[in-house]
Scaffold this motif. Structure first.
Motif, PDB file in Angstrom:
ATOM      1  N   THR A  23      -9.894   2.774  15.147  1.00  0.00           N
ATOM      2  CA  THR A  23      -9.355   3.622  14.207  1.00  0.00           C
ATOM      3  C   THR A  23      -8.378   2.979  13.489  1.00  0.00           C
ATOM      4  OG1 THR A  23      -7.443   3.132  15.743  1.00  0.00           O
ATOM      5  CG2 THR A  23      -8.306   4.641  16.619  1.00  0.00           C
ATOM      6  N   LEU A  24      -8.785   1.319  13.687  1.00  0.00           N
ATOM      7  CA  LEU A  24      -8.471   0.861  11.627  1.00  0.00           C
ATOM      8  C   LEU A  24      -9.282   0.406  11.218  1.00  0.00           C
ATOM      9  CD1 LEU A  24      -6.508  -2.362  13.904  1.00  0.00           C
ATOM     10  CD2 LEU A  24      -5.161  -0.042  13.250  1.00  0.00           C
ATOM     11  N   VAL A  25     -10.243   0.840  11.211  1.00  0.00           N
ATOM     12  CA  VAL A  25     -11.409  -0.111  10.463  1.00  0.00           C
ATOM     13  C   VAL A  25     -11.557   1.340   8.699  1.00  0.00           C
ATOM     14  CG1 VAL A  25     -13.808   0.461   9.694  1.00  0.00           C
ATOM     15  CG2 VAL A  25     -12.857  -0.403  12.073  1.00  0.00           C
ATOM     16  N   LEU A  26     -11.134   2.860   8.866  1.00  0.00           N
ATOM     17  CA  LEU A  26     -10.704   3.058   7.626  1.00  0.00           C
ATOM     18  C   LEU A  26      -9.830   2.884   6.707  1.00  0.00           C
ATOM     19  CD1 LEU A  26     -12.864   6.660   8.547  1.00  0.00           C
ATOM     20  CD2 LEU A  26     -13.822   4.786   7.735  1.00  0.00           C
ATOM     21  N   PRO A  27      -8.575   2.542   7.371  1.00  0.00           N
ATOM     22  CA  PRO A  27      -7.551   2.417   7.331  1.00  0.00           C
ATOM     23  C   PRO A  27      -7.537   0.551   6.705  1.00  0.00           C
ATOM     24  CG  PRO A  27      -6.887   3.437   9.026  1.00  0.00           C
ATOM     25  CD  PRO A  27      -8.331   3.162   8.939  1.00  0.00           C
ATOM     26  N   ALA A  28      -7.663   0.322   6.860  1.00  0.00           N
ATOM     27  CA  ALA A  28      -7.950  -0.558   6.309  1.00  0.00           C
ATOM     28  C   ALA A  28      -9.085  -1.131   5.638  1.00  0.00           C
ATOM     29  CB  ALA A  28      -8.615  -2.378   7.659  1.00  0.00           C
ATOM     30  N   VAL A  29      -9.672  -0.350   5.592  1.00  0.00           N
ATOM     31  CA  VAL A  29     -10.870  -0.325   4.672  1.00  0.00           C
ATOM     32  C   VAL A  29     -10.248   0.509   2.787  1.00  0.00           C
ATOM     33  CG1 VAL A  29     -13.359   1.038   3.128  1.00  0.00           C
ATOM     34  CG2 VAL A  29     -13.572  -1.140   4.996  1.00  0.00           C
ATOM     35  N   THR A  30      -9.541   1.425   3.233  1.00  0.00           N
ATOM     36  CA  THR A  30      -9.180   2.486   2.112  1.00  0.00           C
ATOM     37  C   THR A  30      -8.430   1.514   1.661  1.00  0.00           C
ATOM     38  OG1 THR A  30      -9.561   4.102   3.801  1.00  0.00           O
ATOM     39  CG2 THR A  30      -7.186   3.770   1.690  1.00  0.00           C
ATOM     40  N   LEU A  31      -7.016   0.723   2.374  1.00  0.00           N
ATOM     41  CA  LEU A  31      -5.630  -0.650   1.659  1.00  0.00           C
ATOM     42  C   LEU A  31      -7.205  -1.752   1.199  1.00  0.00           C
ATOM     43  CD1 LEU A  31      -3.467  -0.867   4.259  1.00  0.00           C
ATOM     44  CD2 LEU A  31      -3.333  -0.076   2.384  1.00  0.00           C
ATOM     45  N   GLY A  50      -2.240 -13.870  -3.329  1.00  0.00           N
ATOM     46  CA  GLY A  50      -0.274 -14.003  -2.368  1.00  0.00           C
ATOM     47  C   GLY A  50       0.590 -12.632  -2.947  1.00  0.00           C
ATOM     48  N   TRP A  51       0.400 -12.459  -4.670  1.00  0.00           N
ATOM     49  CA  TRP A  51       0.648 -11.925  -5.103  1.00  0.00           C
ATOM     50  C   TRP A  51       0.617 -10.147  -4.501  1.00  0.00           C
ATOM     51  CZ3 TRP A  51      -0.189  -7.757  -8.878  1.00  0.00           C
ATOM     52  CH2 TRP A  51       0.174  -7.100  -9.104  1.00  0.00           C
ATOM     53  N   LEU A  52      -0.808  -9.957  -4.372  1.00  0.00           N
ATOM     54  CA  LEU A  52      -1.389  -8.625  -3.991  1.00  0.00           C
ATOM     55  C   LEU A  52      -0.962  -8.395  -2.656  1.00  0.00           C
ATOM     56  CD1 LEU A  52      -4.998  -8.080  -5.675  1.00  0.00           C
ATOM     57  CD2 LEU A  52      -2.970  -6.814  -6.231  1.00  0.00           C
ATOM     58  N   THR A  53      -0.648  -9.229  -2.122  1.00  0.00           N
ATOM     59  CA  THR A  53       0.612  -8.696  -0.493  1.00  0.00           C
ATOM     60  C   THR A  53       1.159  -7.519  -0.630  1.00  0.00           C
ATOM     61  OG1 THR A  53      -0.179 -10.914   0.190  1.00  0.00           O
ATOM     62  CG2 THR A  53       1.259 -10.025   1.776  1.00  0.00           C
ATOM     63  N   GLY A  54       2.113  -7.808  -1.960  1.00  0.00           N
ATOM     64  CA  GLY A  54       2.445  -6.332  -1.764  1.00  0.00           C
ATOM     65  C   GLY A  54       2.177  -5.395  -1.831  1.00  0.00           C
ATOM     66  N   THR A  55       0.781  -5.620  -2.850  1.00  0.00           N
ATOM     67  CA  THR A  55       0.069  -3.914  -2.658  1.00  0.00           C
ATOM     68  C   THR A  55      -0.265  -3.284  -1.280  1.00  0.00           C
ATOM     69  OG1 THR A  55      -0.458  -4.578  -5.126  1.00  0.00           O
ATOM     70  CG2 THR A  55      -1.830  -3.169  -4.148  1.00  0.00           C
ATOM     71  N   LEU A  56      -0.397  -3.958  -0.436  1.00  0.00           N
ATOM     72  CA  LEU A  56      -1.084  -3.958   0.484  1.00  0.00           C
ATOM     73  C   LEU A  56       0.589  -2.746   1.431  1.00  0.00           C
ATOM     74  CD1 LEU A  56      -2.879  -6.987   2.563  1.00  0.00           C
ATOM     75  CD2 LEU A  56      -3.484  -4.296   1.373  1.00  0.00           C
ATOM     76  N   LEU A  57       1.917  -3.638   1.836  1.00  0.00           N
ATOM     77  CA  LEU A  57       3.029  -3.209   1.770  1.00  0.00           C
ATOM     78  C   LEU A  57       2.993  -2.083   1.281  1.00  0.00           C
ATOM     79  CD1 LEU A  57       4.731  -6.431   2.408  1.00  0.00           C
ATOM     80  CD2 LEU A  57       3.452  -5.061   4.281  1.00  0.00           C
ATOM     81  N   GLY A  58       3.028  -1.962  -0.021  1.00  0.00           N
ATOM     82  CA  GLY A  58       3.540  -0.795  -0.473  1.00  0.00           C
ATOM     83  C   GLY A  58       2.558   0.424  -0.813  1.00  0.00           C
ATOM     84  N   GLY A  59       1.177  -0.164  -0.484  1.00  0.00           N
ATOM     85  CA  GLY A  59       0.342   1.267   0.128  1.00  0.00           C
ATOM     86  C   GLY A  59       0.386   1.525   1.210  1.00  0.00           C
ATOM     87  N   THR A  60       0.621   0.797   2.659  1.00  0.00           N
ATOM     88  CA  THR A  60       0.079   1.853   3.197  1.00  0.00           C
ATOM     89  C   THR A  60       0.901   2.912   3.373  1.00  0.00           C
ATOM     90  OG1 THR A  60       2.391   0.642   4.132  1.00  0.00           O
ATOM     91  CG2 THR A  60       0.896  -0.664   3.844  1.00  0.00           C
ATOM     92  N   VAL A  61       1.764   3.672   3.096  1.00  0.00           N
ATOM     93  CA  VAL A  61       3.059   4.533   3.249  1.00  0.00           C
ATOM     94  C   VAL A  61       1.543   5.869   2.913  1.00  0.00           C
ATOM     95  CG1 VAL A  61       4.242   6.451   2.937  1.00  0.00           C
ATOM     96  CG2 VAL A  61       4.894   4.170   2.258  1.00  0.00           C
ATOM     97  N   LEU A  62       0.973   5.841   1.608  1.00  0.00           N
ATOM     98  CA  LEU A  62      -0.190   6.860   1.475  1.00  0.00           C
ATOM     99  C   LEU A  62      -1.245   6.979   2.166  1.00  0.00           C
ATOM    100  CD1 LEU A  62      -0.269   6.161  -2.010  1.00  0.00           C
ATOM    101  CD2 LEU A  62       0.599   8.878  -1.180  1.00  0.00           C
ATOM    102  N   VAL A  63      -1.373   5.719   2.943  1.00  0.00           N
ATOM    103  CA  VAL A  63      -2.489   5.464   3.815  1.00  0.00           C
ATOM    104  C   VAL A  63      -2.856   5.989   4.865  1.00  0.00           C
ATOM    105  CG1 VAL A  63      -4.495   3.768   5.145  1.00  0.00           C
ATOM    106  CG2 VAL A  63      -4.056   3.503   2.341  1.00  0.00           C
ATOM    107  N   GLU A  64      -1.063   5.959   5.796  1.00  0.00           N
ATOM    108  CA  GLU A  64      -0.855   6.205   7.197  1.00  0.00           C
ATOM    109  C   GLU A  64      -0.566   7.446   6.791  1.00  0.00           C
ATOM    110  OE1 GLU A  64       2.990   4.231   7.124  1.00  0.00           O
ATOM    111  OE2 GLU A  64       2.180   2.565   7.561  1.00  0.00           O
ATOM    112  N   LYS A  65       0.024   8.421   5.970  1.00  0.00           N
ATOM    113  CA  LYS A  65      -0.106   9.950   5.566  1.00  0.00           C
ATOM    114  C   LYS A  65      -2.203  10.101   6.439  1.00  0.00           C
ATOM    115  CE  LYS A  65       4.134  11.086   6.005  1.00  0.00           C
ATOM    116  NZ  LYS A  65       4.927  11.710   6.127  1.00  0.00           N
TER     117      LYS A  65
END
Length: 179
Positions: free
Chosen positions: A45-53, A109-124
């Motif tokens: 269940t984690l594969v597709l969200p991880a690939v998406t991010l 290191g900087w793109l870690t913020g992108t991961l945190l910010g992009g999770t809202v849409l991917v979780e939806k």
């Protein structure tokens, strides 16, 4: 080959994560049925969200690495290393990659913020509970302790990643250890 990789980088960078998630769900969940559509149990269940991010970030990192390698391979030290008898692969791995890895590490290191910010849409898209949905719900209900906790957690993650990045600079570039 180079133009195909550049095209892949461009597509990966410019594809919105929510659209990529929908395409991955359509292909790998609905059509091929390799992964579950939604759920929270198991690694599948984690594969597709991880690939998406990961795909958009991988595209950016690939662009930076390619540009860094091209710049490093144009430097005079490459000619010197080749004159000493090193093979093309040895020059690329030992010398050029180290120079290109500095920018790659900084951006990672900087793109870690992108991961945190992009999770809202991917979780939806993938109907997964997570920190993004928790933050959105807490903001909507004005639950300030939870919002502050998420902000502090994000700040802690940034500080830790920044420290790890600084330590990795010392591993990659030996010139920094002497100072």
């Amino acid at each position: 080959m180079r133009s195909a990789l550049s095209a892949w980088e461009l597509v990966a960078v410019s594809t919105p994560s929510f659209w990529l998630g929908i395409v991955l769900l359509t292909v790998f969940s609905f059509r091929l049925q390799w992964f579950p559509v939604a759920g929270t149990e198991g690694v599948q269940t984690l594969v597709l969200p991880a690939v998406t991010l990961a795909l958009p970030i991988a595209g950016v990192l690939a662009q930076v690495l390619r540009e860094g390698l091209e710049t490093a391979l144009a430097e005079p030290f490459v000619v010197t290393a080749r004159a000493r008898g090193l093979s093309r692969i040895a020059v690329r791995v030992r010398h050029a990659f180290r120079h290109a890895a500095i920018a790659l590490l900084t951006l990672s290191g900087w793109l870690t913020g992108t991961l945190l910010g992009g999770t809202v849409l991917v979780e939806k898209v993938f109907a997964r509970p997570g920190i993004g949905a928790l933050t959105l719900q807490s903001v909507n209900t004005k639950d300030m302790p939870v919002v502050m906790g998420v902000v502090l957690l994000a700040a802690l993650v940034f500080v830790v990643i920044s420290q790890v990045t600084d330590l990795l600079y010392l591993v990659i570039d030996p010139r920094l250890r002497k100072g």
